[in-house]
Design a protein around this motif. Structure first.
Motif, PDB file in Angstrom:
ATOM      1  N   ASP A  81       0.866   2.278  -3.526  1.00  0.00           N
ATOM      2  CA  ASP A  81       0.080   2.169  -4.446  1.00  0.00           C
ATOM      3  C   ASP A  81      -0.201   3.892  -3.651  1.00  0.00           C
ATOM      4  O   ASP A  81      -0.406   4.867  -4.271  1.00  0.00           O
ATOM      5  CB  ASP A  81      -0.987   1.684  -3.902  1.00  0.00           C
ATOM      6  CG  ASP A  81      -0.997   0.135  -4.239  1.00  0.00           C
ATOM      7  OD1 ASP A  81       0.089   0.418  -5.234  1.00  0.00           O
ATOM      8  OD2 ASP A  81      -1.541  -0.838  -3.926  1.00  0.00           O
ATOM      9  N   LYS A  82      -0.098   3.756  -2.184  1.00  0.00           N
ATOM     10  CA  LYS A  82      -0.126   5.474  -2.282  1.00  0.00           C
ATOM     11  C   LYS A  82       1.013   6.594  -3.011  1.00  0.00           C
ATOM     12  O   LYS A  82       0.356   7.544  -2.824  1.00  0.00           O
ATOM     13  CB  LYS A  82       0.084   5.636  -0.490  1.00  0.00           C
ATOM     14  CG  LYS A  82      -0.310   6.908  -0.010  1.00  0.00           C
ATOM     15  CD  LYS A  82      -0.072   6.667   1.743  1.00  0.00           C
ATOM     16  CE  LYS A  82      -0.233   8.337   2.585  1.00  0.00           C
ATOM     17  NZ  LYS A  82       0.047   8.471   3.687  1.00  0.00           N
ATOM     18  N   PRO A 103       0.315  -0.912  -0.206  1.00  0.00           N
ATOM     19  CA  PRO A 103       0.296   0.193   0.212  1.00  0.00           C
ATOM     20  C   PRO A 103       0.833   1.621   0.143  1.00  0.00           C
ATOM     21  O   PRO A 103       0.359   2.013  -0.406  1.00  0.00           O
ATOM     22  CB  PRO A 103      -0.685  -0.059   1.432  1.00  0.00           C
ATOM     23  CG  PRO A 103      -0.735  -0.938   2.024  1.00  0.00           C
ATOM     24  CD  PRO A 103       0.215  -2.311   1.029  1.00  0.00           C
ATOM     25  N   GLU A 104       2.107   1.518   0.521  1.00  0.00           N
ATOM     26  CA  GLU A 104       2.429   2.441   0.807  1.00  0.00           C
ATOM     27  C   GLU A 104       3.226   3.028  -1.012  1.00  0.00           C
ATOM     28  O   GLU A 104       3.246   3.822  -1.251  1.00  0.00           O
ATOM     29  CB  GLU A 104       4.085   2.062   1.462  1.00  0.00           C
ATOM     30  CG  GLU A 104       3.891   1.784   2.632  1.00  0.00           C
ATOM     31  CD  GLU A 104       3.057   3.373   3.845  1.00  0.00           C
ATOM     32  OE1 GLU A 104       3.477   4.049   2.903  1.00  0.00           O
ATOM     33  OE2 GLU A 104       2.366   3.297   4.554  1.00  0.00           O
ATOM     34  N   ALA A 112      -0.273   7.305  -6.089  1.00  0.00           N
ATOM     35  CA  ALA A 112      -1.601   8.104  -6.620  1.00  0.00           C
ATOM     36  C   ALA A 112      -1.155   9.999  -6.291  1.00  0.00           C
ATOM     37  O   ALA A 112      -1.785  10.797  -6.597  1.00  0.00           O
ATOM     38  CB  ALA A 112      -2.743   7.391  -5.459  1.00  0.00           C
ATOM     39  N   GLU A 113      -0.581   9.633  -5.188  1.00  0.00           N
ATOM     40  CA  GLU A 113       0.019  11.270  -4.754  1.00  0.00           C
ATOM     41  C   GLU A 113       0.807  12.052  -5.555  1.00  0.00           C
ATOM     42  O   GLU A 113       0.935  13.212  -5.637  1.00  0.00           O
ATOM     43  CB  GLU A 113       0.699  11.255  -3.263  1.00  0.00           C
ATOM     44  CG  GLU A 113       0.614  12.374  -2.483  1.00  0.00           C
ATOM     45  CD  GLU A 113       1.845  12.353  -1.333  1.00  0.00           C
ATOM     46  OE1 GLU A 113       2.430  13.751  -0.745  1.00  0.00           O
ATOM     47  OE2 GLU A 113       1.713  10.993  -0.793  1.00  0.00           O
ATOM     48  N   ASP A 118       8.966   4.578  -4.786  1.00  0.00           N
ATOM     49  CA  ASP A 118       9.799   3.647  -3.442  1.00  0.00           C
ATOM     50  C   ASP A 118      10.847   3.712  -3.465  1.00  0.00           C
ATOM     51  O   ASP A 118      10.621   4.771  -1.967  1.00  0.00           O
ATOM     52  CB  ASP A 118       9.331   2.171  -3.087  1.00  0.00           C
ATOM     53  CG  ASP A 118       9.970   1.565  -4.408  1.00  0.00           C
ATOM     54  OD1 ASP A 118       9.772   1.856  -5.236  1.00  0.00           O
ATOM     55  OD2 ASP A 118      10.097   0.317  -3.944  1.00  0.00           O
TER      56      ASP A 118
END
Length: 196
Positions: free
Chosen positions: A21-22, A18-19, A25-26, A65
């Protein structure tokens, strides 16, 4: 158009947490529209532009990442530039004719009936001359006009994307605008140099 318009991006990348993906998205998704405009400028073909954006999104997803979060647009434009360079390496470069030869073949059409400035600006002949002038520019000049004047990138962003110094972008833009003005003047749609 969002990332959902690029099917297969999620299928071709390894599963991530999820990191990732977040962060994607950001930092990445808000820049998709800019990436599409710039890709269209670089490729001039809608299908090629979409492929370039999809490849850029895929590479960005894989490395988001490791991204520090500063200047996401510059980061993405760098990825796009490198992706486009790699794509060109796989293809044989197309040889271009001498761009100055196109300028020698300009048709000096006589100015039409006197029209108001508003009629000239919104007139079809003005648009046609501008389109023809833009098409007659060398690719490197046409790219900076589209990136700076059409897509609204800064000189620094355009320079980063093209991999050239900022002064080179400014110089190319100056030459391109000068050629476009000359075409407009030759068509009677702009004042000749020194005449206001």
């Amino acid at each position: 158009m969002g990332a959902e318009g690029f099917p297969g991006v999620e299928e071709r990348v390894p599963q991530a947490g999820p990191e990732r993906d977040k962060a994607f998205a950001e930092y990445v998704l808000p820049e998709v529209e800019v990436l599409l405009r710039v890709a269209m400028t670089l490729t001039s073909q809608a299908a090629d532009a979409e492929d370039l954006v999809q490849d850029t999104l895929l590479r960005a997803y894989r490395s988001v990442d490791r991204f520090d979060g500063r200047h996401p647009r510059a980061w993405l434009l760098t990825i796009m530039r490198r992706t486009e360079i790699n794509r060109h390496r796989r293809r044989r470069p197309q040889l271009l004719d001498d761009p100055d030869a196109d300028l020698d073949r300009l048709a000096h059409s006589p100015a039409g009936p006197t029209a108001t400035p508003e009629e000239i600006v919104v007139g079809e002949s003005f648009d046609a001359v501008v389109d023809a002038a833009l098409a007659a520019l060398p690719v490197k000049h046409r790219q900076v006009v589209r990136l700076v004047d059409v897509d609204g990138l800064s000189y620094a962003e355009a320079a980063e994307l093209l991999g050239v110094p900022e002064g080179t972008v400014m110089s190319r833009l100056h030459r391109a605008r000068k050629r476009i003005r000359a075409r407009l003047a030759a068509a009677g749609l702009a004042p000749k140099r020194g005449v206001l």
